[in-house]
Structures are given as structure tokens and as C-alpha cells.
Scaffold this active site. Structure first.
Site, PDB file in Angstrom:
ATOM      1  N   GLY B 132       0.815  -1.212   0.000  1.00 13.98           N
ATOM      2  CA  GLY B 132       0.000   0.000   0.000  1.00 13.98           C
ATOM      3  C   GLY B 132       0.845   1.257   0.000  1.00 13.98           C
ATOM      4  O   GLY B 132       1.051   1.886   1.045  1.00 13.98           O
ATOM      5  N   TYR B 133       1.362   1.602  -1.158  1.00 16.27           N
ATOM      6  CA  TYR B 133       2.178   2.817  -1.291  1.00 16.27           C
ATOM      7  C   TYR B 133       1.367   3.928  -1.972  1.00 16.27           C
ATOM      8  O   TYR B 133       1.108   4.969  -1.403  1.00 16.27           O
ATOM      9  CB  TYR B 133       3.431   2.523  -2.130  1.00 16.27           C
ATOM     10  CG  TYR B 133       4.625   1.984  -1.374  1.00 16.27           C
ATOM     11  CD1 TYR B 133       4.477   1.227  -0.221  1.00 16.27           C
ATOM     12  CD2 TYR B 133       5.919   2.215  -1.838  1.00 16.27           C
ATOM     13  CE1 TYR B 133       5.584   0.721   0.449  1.00 16.27           C
ATOM     14  CE2 TYR B 133       7.036   1.718  -1.173  1.00 16.27           C
ATOM     15  CZ  TYR B 133       6.865   0.971  -0.032  1.00 16.27           C
ATOM     16  OH  TYR B 133       7.967   0.481   0.618  1.00 16.27           O
ATOM     17  N   GLU B 249      12.191  -4.028  -4.777  1.00 12.95           N
ATOM     18  CA  GLU B 249      11.106  -4.162  -5.748  1.00 12.95           C
ATOM     19  C   GLU B 249      11.656  -3.948  -7.163  1.00 12.95           C
ATOM     20  O   GLU B 249      11.350  -4.689  -8.092  1.00 12.95           O
ATOM     21  CB  GLU B 249      10.003  -3.134  -5.453  1.00 12.95           C
ATOM     22  CG  GLU B 249       8.845  -3.215  -6.432  1.00 12.95           C
ATOM     23  CD  GLU B 249       7.692  -2.266  -6.101  1.00 12.95           C
ATOM     24  OE1 GLU B 249       7.856  -1.432  -5.191  1.00 12.95           O
ATOM     25  OE2 GLU B 249       6.647  -2.365  -6.747  1.00 12.95           O
ATOM     26  N   GLU B 371      10.974   7.254 -16.103  1.00 11.62           N
ATOM     27  CA  GLU B 371      11.445   8.636 -15.955  1.00 11.62           C
ATOM     28  C   GLU B 371      12.008   8.858 -14.549  1.00 11.62           C
ATOM     29  O   GLU B 371      13.046   9.504 -14.376  1.00 11.62           O
ATOM     30  CB  GLU B 371      10.306   9.621 -16.227  1.00 11.62           C
ATOM     31  CG  GLU B 371       9.876   9.707 -17.699  1.00 11.62           C
ATOM     32  CD  GLU B 371       9.030   8.514 -18.148  1.00 11.62           C
ATOM     33  OE1 GLU B 371       8.495   7.783 -17.286  1.00 11.62           O
ATOM     34  OE2 GLU B 371       8.924   8.295 -19.369  1.00 11.62           O
TER      35      GLU B 371
HETATM   36  C1  FAD Z   1       0.639  -3.045 -12.829  1.00 12.36           C
HETATM   37  C2  FAD Z   1       0.858  -2.082 -11.722  1.00 12.36           C
HETATM   38  C3  FAD Z   1       0.944  -2.550 -10.416  1.00 12.36           C
HETATM   39  C4  FAD Z   1       1.113  -1.664  -9.365  1.00 12.36           C
HETATM   40  N1  FAD Z   1       1.126  -2.168  -8.110  1.00 12.36           N
HETATM   41  C5  FAD Z   1       1.173  -1.308  -7.068  1.00 12.36           C
HETATM   42  C6  FAD Z   1       1.062  -1.792  -5.754  1.00 12.36           C
HETATM   43  O1  FAD Z   1       0.935  -2.983  -5.524  1.00 12.36           O
HETATM   44  N2  FAD Z   1       1.076  -0.918  -4.734  1.00 12.36           N
HETATM   45  C7  FAD Z   1       1.250   0.401  -4.951  1.00 12.36           C
HETATM   46  O2  FAD Z   1       1.298   1.148  -3.978  1.00 12.36           O
HETATM   47  N3  FAD Z   1       1.345   0.918  -6.192  1.00 12.36           N
HETATM   48  C8  FAD Z   1       1.300   0.094  -7.254  1.00 12.36           C
HETATM   49  N4  FAD Z   1       1.369   0.595  -8.525  1.00 12.36           N
HETATM   50  C9  FAD Z   1       1.411   2.050  -8.704  1.00 12.36           C
HETATM   51  C10 FAD Z   1       2.724   2.578  -9.269  1.00 12.36           C
HETATM   52  O3  FAD Z   1       3.719   2.570  -8.277  1.00 12.36           O
HETATM   53  C11 FAD Z   1       2.434   3.990  -9.798  1.00 12.36           C
HETATM   54  O4  FAD Z   1       1.551   3.863 -10.882  1.00 12.36           O
HETATM   55  C12 FAD Z   1       3.695   4.683 -10.258  1.00 12.36           C
HETATM   56  O5  FAD Z   1       4.541   4.993  -9.174  1.00 12.36           O
HETATM   57  C13 FAD Z   1       3.402   5.961 -11.068  1.00 12.36           C
HETATM   58  O6  FAD Z   1       2.529   6.809 -10.403  1.00 12.36           O
HETATM   59  P1  FAD Z   1       1.237   7.401 -11.147  1.00 12.36           P
HETATM   60  O7  FAD Z   1       0.552   6.265 -11.771  1.00 12.36           O
HETATM   61  O8  FAD Z   1       0.521   8.231 -10.181  1.00 12.36           O
HETATM   62  O9  FAD Z   1       1.816   8.308 -12.317  1.00 12.36           O
HETATM   63  P2  FAD Z   1       2.225   9.845 -12.241  1.00 12.36           P
HETATM   64  O10 FAD Z   1       3.133  10.062 -11.079  1.00 12.36           O
HETATM   65  O11 FAD Z   1       1.002  10.690 -12.326  1.00 12.36           O
HETATM   66  O12 FAD Z   1       3.058  10.000 -13.569  1.00 12.36           O
HETATM   67  C14 FAD Z   1       2.493  10.253 -14.873  1.00 12.36           C
HETATM   68  C15 FAD Z   1       3.627  10.429 -15.881  1.00 12.36           C
HETATM   69  O13 FAD Z   1       4.438  11.571 -15.511  1.00 12.36           O
HETATM   70  C16 FAD Z   1       5.768  11.195 -15.393  1.00 12.36           C
HETATM   71  N5  FAD Z   1       6.420  11.928 -14.316  1.00 12.36           N
HETATM   72  C17 FAD Z   1       5.975  12.095 -13.042  1.00 12.36           C
HETATM   73  N6  FAD Z   1       6.862  12.777 -12.320  1.00 12.36           N
HETATM   74  C18 FAD Z   1       7.907  13.054 -13.147  1.00 12.36           C
HETATM   75  C19 FAD Z   1       9.133  13.748 -12.997  1.00 12.36           C
HETATM   76  N7  FAD Z   1       9.526  14.248 -11.839  1.00 12.36           N
HETATM   77  N8  FAD Z   1       9.946  13.836 -14.070  1.00 12.36           N
HETATM   78  C20 FAD Z   1       9.579  13.309 -15.259  1.00 12.36           C
HETATM   79  N9  FAD Z   1       8.444  12.642 -15.460  1.00 12.36           N
HETATM   80  C21 FAD Z   1       7.623  12.517 -14.419  1.00 12.36           C
HETATM   81  C22 FAD Z   1       5.743   9.709 -15.083  1.00 12.36           C
HETATM   82  O14 FAD Z   1       6.961   9.109 -15.434  1.00 12.36           O
HETATM   83  C23 FAD Z   1       4.572   9.239 -15.918  1.00 12.36           C
HETATM   84  O15 FAD Z   1       5.014   8.990 -17.216  1.00 12.36           O
HETATM   85  C24 FAD Z   1       1.221  -0.264  -9.605  1.00 12.36           C
HETATM   86  C25 FAD Z   1       1.180   0.212 -10.914  1.00 12.36           C
HETATM   87  C26 FAD Z   1       0.980  -0.674 -11.973  1.00 12.36           C
HETATM   88  C27 FAD Z   1       0.884  -0.121 -13.349  1.00 12.36           C
END
Ligand code: FAD
Ligand code: FAD
Lengths: 371, 387
Positions: B132-133, B249, B371
Site C-alpha cells: 500500500g504505497y 522491488e 522517468e
Molecule cells: C501493474 C501495476 C501494479 C502496481 N502495483 C502497485 C502496488 O501494488 N502498490 C502500490 O502502492 N502501487 C502500485 N502501482 C502504482 C505505481 O507505483 C504507480 O503507478 C507509479 O509509481 C506511477 O505513479 P502514477 O501512476 O501516479 O503516475 P504519475 O506520477 O502521475 O506519472 C504520470 C507520468 O508523468 C511522469 N512523471 C511524473 N513525475 C515526473 C518527474 N519528476 N519527471 C519526469 N516525469 C515525471 C511519469 O513518469 C509518468 O510517465 C502499480 C502500478 C501498476 C501499473
């Protein structure tokens, strides 16, 4: 065996790094010989120093006066050569030639001179603009108590300075390697300066007569030795490319930290950060592939051949990326002769071509894997 | 050396005798793997037998100490075990976020009581964990998370929402990042908390993915009561634990770049590339990258075990491995042509190629996007300036 350098190997690296940075530096070696138009493209004094350091005998057995080490160690020296663009006959002489003649009568003949840093050796394989050892057409006919060689070779690195050149030619029995000495009658050597200021000679054999004992190993048995020599040369070139690319990356990253535009170091721009990080990643992967190939060769593993091609192809591509990004990220200054980054770009191009380019090796990998 | 040779011989013999034939085939998809848990679902008896045999030797976690349910193997022995398993195509006996993520964090930050309690259960696959992150407002900018955790004297009270929680609906417990100090700067008020998903107030809602599966969920915490001793590491210092876990991870996800089997892609696609020189060239170039990455992976693991790896190296591995895996599946789709497009037929195994292809797209998002990894490499390894 773990896939990193042992303590002894790390010590050798430190020694080679200090030596090459002090004695093999761009200003005192590459630029010096280039600017005075040296016909060899390298300094014989430095080659003697290589011998004094023991580097020249890395692949030569201890019983023959060498260090009896392997491809990992040769690669360590080559990486430092690459880092400093140090011009030397090390790759062709101490690596590719030694690997070919090891265990033949020619070892006894040539190793003492190599160990003393007095002998330079070259490899004459390519006949066209591209590396195609499968298609070697040069002929060697039996004549007198030996052979008569007719044909032409090009891209013979150090060919203009070589005391002995290993020539691959076809006999009725199959591919055969000949050790041809520099004053052989009918051999014409034209030194050609390449883009990186090294010399890649064109050799013309017009009825060159050699004794039977010029044959390295067995008549018709050249394939195995050529393969051994090429594996050594290709892995070595990969190591040199990794060193070259590391230096280009370091130089570029330093520049990104120093150069100010728009009121801040350009290294703060994400567009440049991402590309640098991508480059770093490609380079580390190329380094790992190269080390793996070296270890497999040293173990005599069946898996070595495929990994050698992987290493040469991957290192060529990573290094190409390093020099292209290097020049681009330096902006206008990168286009000047005064700045070293352009020298890296030129050397990369030559090494990428030597012993087969990335496409050649991808294709070779596919063939080895049966597709 | 001689000892290692003996170990290899014995391991080989033991695997030959104990790894069932059904467990020597690649895992077909996530549902074909063994995940353990409180109410484990086994596809067949071989799966159960394999898990039990491996767990009995501590070989689900070969390099963990024996005291905590591990095998107590040295790095060299662990490597030999993996090589010998790969040699016969043996599957992982257990797929587990407990093993690949939480376990290493507990080993480093857990109290002795926590280690003795949780680690053996993880090793035997008795608890299925979820992570749960992420939250709706905290993805890449993870430290801006808002889930509130209040000190109620004899317990914690948790309220908030998580998102993208993989397998939350199937998991028994969650390891979770919560805000324990809302006044502190954002990295300094976070704690790392473990609790039972069966606690009153926890609910989950699956999210359907482009692959047609729904392995991840929205997860809601509504006045969830958590015992005081279930914080890992120090209060308000959960960010350190979180980052350490993320390293593991990323290391795990980077392993996907290896593609799960030891041959090259070209060998697998030999028929398709035979009449298509451009595809063959693309695949050959890919195989160069892939075999080079395999070497990198081996080097990285060797260096990690020897304590020689840069702490940010998992970011580079994750970036390279996941981009590679995406490229692999693009080529598999291209080589498959119309066959690879089938979504529900028997002969396509219910759209295996297409669904896997879509699943790999998450590799460069989950666990921190490409990224984000590039930014970490630029700043922490290359030492480039900027925030
Ligand atoms: C299949 C799958 C399983 C997952 N499982 C888990 C889980 O079990 N538990 C959990 O807690 N989370 C989980 N996640 C969540 C995952 O950790 C997040 O989706 C990920 O960290 C990206 O966050 P976001 O989706 O909010 O994208 P955002 O942070 O909104 O990013 C959108 C886009 O902007 C870019 N971006 C954002 N910030 C920057 C920056 N500073 N510089 C350049 N580009 C940037 C990103 O690279 C991305 O392309 C899972 C995700 C997937 C797809
Ligand atoms: C062959 C040649 C001919 C030329 N002729 C002329 C001429 O006739 N007259 C003239 O006035 N000039 C001339 N120039 C100069 C040319 O216009 C500059 O070299 C160019 O504008 C780049 O500036 P710079 O070299 O200072 O690089 P810098 O501005 O220092 O840039 C270095 C690197 O940082 C990158 N960078 C900089 N800012 C950013 C940013 N905000 N975001 C992302 N990346 C960034 C650049 O793209 C580059 O890769 C010439 C240059 C060359 C190479």
C-alpha cells in the site's frame, strides 16, 4: 566465478589506469604523433614501456616469459587504452596475433620480440570495405618449398609498421594462416591514415613467396586459429570501446556540471539528465557483456563465441551513443579540434568497424543460434 | 571450490528427485503461479508438493538465515541453486511480495520479535502480502501521501485511500505507508505499517486493466485499528524503509528483462523470422541487447551480494530490464501476426500473447516509472545537479 574483477585484477586495473593516464595521455601521444604526421601513428618508446610494465606479455604463457594471464586482464589494459585513446600496437600484437600463434612454432619465433616491446604484429584479414572473413578469397598456391601468395588486403591495422603480418589465404586444403615478414619480396604496403589518425594499411601481394614454415599451424587448418584470433581481437576491441565510451561519458557529465546557460548548469535540464542516464545504463550493460565474454573465453566455454559477438555489437552501439551524445551535449565546443571529445568520436568509428560492426555481429549471433 | 562442487552435485540430485515434472515448465501467467497465503489456492498437487519441499529446506528464500526460515546459503551457493533450477527449467516455488519486497526490509529494519514472527511465515508462503504505497494524489511523488495514522494511546487509527494496490483483494496482510506527522516536512512524517486486511474498516475494489485482468485495486481504510507494535523501523522514519524496499522491488522487476527462459528470442521465433529478413534483423539486435542484459543482471546480483553495487543501481536495472521486456513483447506480437491478436480463443490460450504484451507496459510504470529511475541515476550515480 563472480562477474566482477578479482582483487588481483582490480590491482592490475589501477596500475594500468595510472600508467595510461600518465604515459598514454592524448596530448602526449595521440595528438603528438598525429600533429607531426608520424607514419606509424604511435610511439615505439611507449610500446617498449608497455613491455617493461609486462602488458605486452599478458596473454603469453609464463613458461615463455609472459604473465600467463587471460582475456579479462588484456581487456583491463585495453579499457585504459580506450579511455586515453592511447595509440599502440597492443590490440593487434599482444592480443590478436598472440592468440593466433600461441602453441605454434611461431610463438618461439616472435614472442621474445613482443615481450621486449620491439616487435609489432598485424592481422591481414579483410579484403573489402566490410569485415567478411567467411569470404576470404586471397589465394596461396604451393610453389618451391613453400607458397606463393597473390591478392590484396585492407584495413590492416599497424600493417605499415608491422614486423610480421598474419595473412589469411585459401589453399587447396582450406583456409591457411601465414606469418609474412615485412621485407617479403613482392609485398607492397601502403600506409593509409584513417579518420582517427591511426594507420590502416593496404597490402598488395604480387607473387609473394614464403617458405613452408611461414604456415602457422597446419596447412588448411587456419579456421580454428583465425577464430581464436578474432575472438581475442573482437573482445579486445569491445573492451577498448567500453573504455572509450566511459571517458566520453565522464567528460560529458563533467561538462554538464560546469557549463552554465540560462543561469544554471545545463546538467539541471531533465532532457540532458535522462539521456545521460540512459547512456550510463547502456554502457554498464556493454561492460558486463564484455566481461562475460572475456571470462567465458578464459574458461574455454562453448558459450564464448556467441557472447563475443554480443560484446562487440553491444559495446559498439553503446560507444557510438556515448560519442554522439558527447559531441551534441558539448554544443559548439564539441565540434572543435581543440576539444578532445571529437577525437573520441573518430576513434569510436574505427573501432566499431574493426573485426565486424554491430550488424555483422547481430547477424553472426543469429546464425550461431540457428535462426 | 571443492565444497561448491559437492554442493552443486547434491543440489542437482535433490532437484532431480524433488521437482515434479509439472513444475519444470514456465509459468503461463500470473494465475498459473503459486502465491501461497492463508487460504492457498493450488492449481494441482505438484504445485503444493513443490512449495512444501522447497520451504522445508528454506529454499524459497535460500540466502536468508536459517533462524528466520531461510536456507542459510552463501551467495555462491545461492547462485548455484539458481543455476541448477534454471538448468532443469524449475519454476519458482512461490511468488511473493513478502519474499521480494517486505522480507528484505524486515531483515534490515525489523525488531527481533518482528523478524521471528513474520519472516518464517513469509518463507513458507503462509501470508500473502500486498503493497500500500500509491494514492490518488501520490504516484511518482510518493512522499506526498496522505493516508492518516493517529496515535490513540494503545493502538493506531488509520484512515485514507490507496490505489493501484496489486492483489489487495486476494492479500492477507498489507505493508503500507502512512502519515504519522502531518506537521513535519513530507519525507519526515511517514511511517511504515503492517496490518491484517481482514481488519474491520478495510475494503477493496478491483480495477480492470487493459489486459482484461483486474489484479489491482482501490483500497480504502475507514477507522482501521492497528496494534502499536506493527510499525517497522522508527516512527516517522518510514521513508527509509520505503526506499530500501523499493530498491528490492526494482531489482525484482528488472528480472523481467530476462524473459523467464534461457534461450534467445530468435530461437523461440525461428519459424516466423525465417521468411522475414527485417524482422530477423530486429530480433537479432534485440537478442544482442537481451544477452548483454543477462550478463548485466548476473554482474549486478554478484556485486549486490558482495556489497559492491551502488545503492542506486537497482534503478538502472529496473529501467533497462523493463524497457527490454516491452521490446521483447512488441517483437513477439509482430512475429505472431494475426494469431497473436486473438483474445479469447482456445488455441491462443485465451489471448496469452496479447495480454502479456499489454501487461509488460506496466513494467516501466510500477515500482517507479522509467522517468523516475532515469532521474535517480542522473542525480545519484552521475551526480548531476538539480532538485
Ligand atoms: C501493474 C501495476 C501494479 C502496481 N502495483 C502497485 C502496488 O501494488 N502498490 C502500490 O502502492 N502501487 C502500485 N502501482 C502504482 C505505481 O507505483 C504507480 O503507478 C507509479 O509509481 C506511477 O505513479 P502514477 O501512476 O501516479 O503516475 P504519475 O506520477 O502521475 O506519472 C504520470 C507520468 O508523468 C511522469 N512523471 C511524473 N513525475 C515526473 C518527474 N519528476 N519527471 C519526469 N516525469 C515525471 C511519469 O513518469 C509518468 O510517465 C502499480 C502500478 C501498476 C501499473
Ligand atoms: C559549425 C558551426 C558553425 C557556427 N556558426 C555560427 C555563426 O556563424 N555565427 C554564430 O553566431 N554562431 C555560430 N555557431 C554557434 C552556434 O549557434 C552555437 O554553437 C549553438 O547555438 C549552441 O550554443 P553553444 O555551443 O554555446 O552550446 P550550449 O548552449 O552550451 O549547449 C550545450 C548543450 O546543452 C544543451 N542545452 C542548452 N540549453 C538547454 C536547455 N535549456 N534545455 C536542454 N538542453 C539545453 C544544448 O542543446 C547542447 O547540447 C556555430 C556553431 C557551429 C558548430
Amino acid at each position: 566465478m563472480p562477474l566482477y574483477l578479482t582483487d588481483d585484477q582490480a590491482m592490475l586495473r589501477d596500475t594500468a589506469r595510472d600508467f595510461m593516464a600518465e604515459q598514454g595521455a592524448i596530448r602526449s601521444q595521440l595528438r603528438h604523433w598525429r600533429d607531426i604526421g608520424c607514419k606509424d601513428g604511435f610511439g615505439h618508446g611507449l610500446w617498449k614501456q608497455f613491455a617493461e610494465m609486462g602488458f605486452a606479455g599478458i596473454l603469453i604463457g609464463e613458461e615463455e616469459g609472459g604473465l600467463g594471464l587471460g582475456h579479462v586482464e588484456a581487456g583491463i589494459v585495453l579499457e585504459e587504452i580506450g579511455r586515453n585513446l592511447t595509440p599502440s600496437p597492443f590490440l593487434t600484437t599482444a592480443v590478436a596475433f598472440v592468440a593466433a600463434v600461441k602453441g605454434t612454432a611461431h610463438g618461439a619465433r616472435w614472442f621474445p620480440g613482443i615481450l621486449a616491446g620491439e616487435t609489432v604484429a598485424a592481422l591481414a584479414i579483410d579484403e573489402g570495405a566490410r569485415h567478411r572473413p567467411e569470404a576470404i578469397a586471397m589465394r596461396a598456391e604451393r610453389a618451391g618449398n613453400g607458397f606463393r601468395l597473390d591478392g590484396a588486403k585492407q584495413f590492416v591495422v599497424q600493417g605499415a609498421s608491422a614486423d610480421v603480418t598474419l595473412v589469411a589465404a585459401r589453399t587447396d586444403e582450406g583456409l591457411t594462416l601465414f606469418a609474412v615478414e615485412k621485407d617479403a619480396k613482392g609485398l607492397e604496403v601502403e600506409g593509409v591514415r584513417l579518420a582517427d589518425a591511426s594507420i590502416g594499411a593496404r597490402l598488395t601481394f604480387d607473387g609473394v613467396e614464403v617458405d613452408a614454415d611461414a604456415v602457422v599451424g597446419e596447412v588448411g587448418g587456419g579456421d580454428t586459429m583465425l577464430a581464436r584470433s578474432l575472438a581475442a581481437g573482437r573482445t579486445g576491441a569491445a573492451a577498448e570501446l567500453v573504455g572509450l565510451a566511459s571517458a566520453a561519458l565522464d567528460m560529458t557529465v563533467d561538462y554538464l556540471k560546469q557549463r552554465q546557460q540560462f543561469g544554471k548548469p545545463i546538467g539541471e535540464f531533465q532532457a540532458l539528465q535522462f539521456r545521460s542516464a540512459h547512456l550510463y545504463s547502456e554502457l554498464e550493460i556493454a561492460r558486463a557483456a564484455t566481461l562475460k565474454a572475456q571470462q567465458l573465453l578464459d574458461e574455454g566455454s562453448d558459450a564464448a563465441e556467441a557472447m563475443v559477438s554480443v560484446a562487440k555489437a553491444k559495446a559498439s552501439r553503446a560507444s557510438q551513443l556515448a560519442v554522439q551524445e558527447g559531441v551534441q551535449m558539448h554544443g559548439g565546443i564539441g565540434m572543435t579540434d581543440e576539444h578532445d571529445i571529437g577525437l573520441y568520436m573518430k576513434r569510436d568509428r574505427v573501432l566499431a568497424e574493426l573485426f565486424g560492426d554491430a550488424n555483422y555481429h547481430a547477424d553472426r549471433l543469429a546464425r550461431l543460434k540457428g535462426y | 571450490m571443492a565444497d561448491l562442487e559437492t554442493f552443486r552435485r547434491e543440489t542437482r540430485a535433490w532437484l532431480a528427485a524433488n521437482c515434479p515434472a509439472e513444475m519444470r515448465e514456465p509459468v503461463r501467467d500470473e494465475s498459473d503461479a503459486c502465491w501461497g497465503g492463508r487460504n492457498p489456492v493450488f492449481k494441482n498437487s505438484a504445485q503444493k508438493q513443490w512449495l512444501e519441499a522447497m520451504a522445508a529446506r528454506g529454499w524459497t528464500v535460500p540466502d536468508w538465515p536459517k533462524d528466520y526460515g531461510g536456507g542459510g546459503l552463501s551467495p555462491e551457493e545461492t547462485k548455484i541453486l539458481r543455476q541448477e533450477m534454471a538448468r532443469i527449467g524449475a519454476r519458482n516455488p512461490l511468488y511473493s511480495f513478502g519474499i521480494s519486497m517486505l522480507g528484505p526490509a524486515l531483515l534490515k529494519y525489523g525488531t527481533e520479535t518482528q523478524k521471528k514472527h513474520y519472516l518464517p511465515q513469509i518463507a513458507r508462503g503462509e501470508i500473502r502480502w500486498c503493497q500500500g504505497y500509491s494514492e490518488p494524489g501520490a504516484g511518482s511523488d510518493l512522499a506526498s501521501l496522505q493516508t492518516k495514522c493517529e496515535d490513540k494511546g494503545d493502538h493506531w487509527l488509520v484512515n485514507g485511500q490507496k490505489v493501484w494496490t496489486s492483489y489487495a483483494d486476494k492479500a492477507d496482510w498489507i505493508f503500507c505507508l502512512v502519515r504519522t506527522d502531518s506537521q513535519a516536512p513530507k519525507h519526515k512524517g511517514i511511517s511504515f505499517l503492517l496490518f491484517d486486511m481482514a481488519s474491520p474498516g478495510v475494503s477493496t475494489k478491483p480495477i480492470l486493466l487493459i489486459s482484461g485482468y483486474s489484479p489491482f485495486c482501490e483500497t480504502f481504510f475507514d477507522d482501521v485499528t492497528v496494534p502499536k507494535d506493527q510499525i517497522v523501523g522508527e516512527l516517522n522514519k518510514g521513508w527509509d524503509v520505503a526506499k530500501y524496499l523499493l530498491g528490492h522491488e526494482r531489482e525484482m522487476i528488472s528480472g523481467m528483462g530476462l524473459g523467464g527462459h534461457s534461450g534467445t528470442l530468435g530461437e523461440a521465433l525461428a519459424d516466423a523470422v525465417a521468411g522475414d529478413p527485417l524482422l530477423r534483423a530486429d530480433v537479432a539486435r534485440f537478442d544482442v541487447d537481451s544477452l548483454a542484459f543477462r550478463a548485466m543482471s548476473e554482474k549486478f546480483i554478484d556485486e549486490l551480494k558482495a556489497g559492491k553495487a551502488h545503492p542506486a543501481q537497482p534503478s538502472m536495472m529496473k529501467y533497462a530490464g523493463t524497457e527490454l521486456n516491452k521490446a521483447r513483447h512488441e517483437l513477439i506480437m509482430a512475429a505472431g501476426g494475426a494469431d497473436a491478436l486473438e483474445w479469447e480463443s482456445e488455441r491462443s490460450r485465451q489471448g496469452k500473447s496479447a495480454r502479456e504484451w499489454l501487461r509488460t507496459k506496466a513494467n516501466s510504470i510500477e515500482g517507479g516509472t522509467s522517468e523516475i529511475q532515469l532521474g535517480i541515476v542522473a542525480k545519484r550515480i552521475l551526480d548531476l545537479p538539480g532538485a
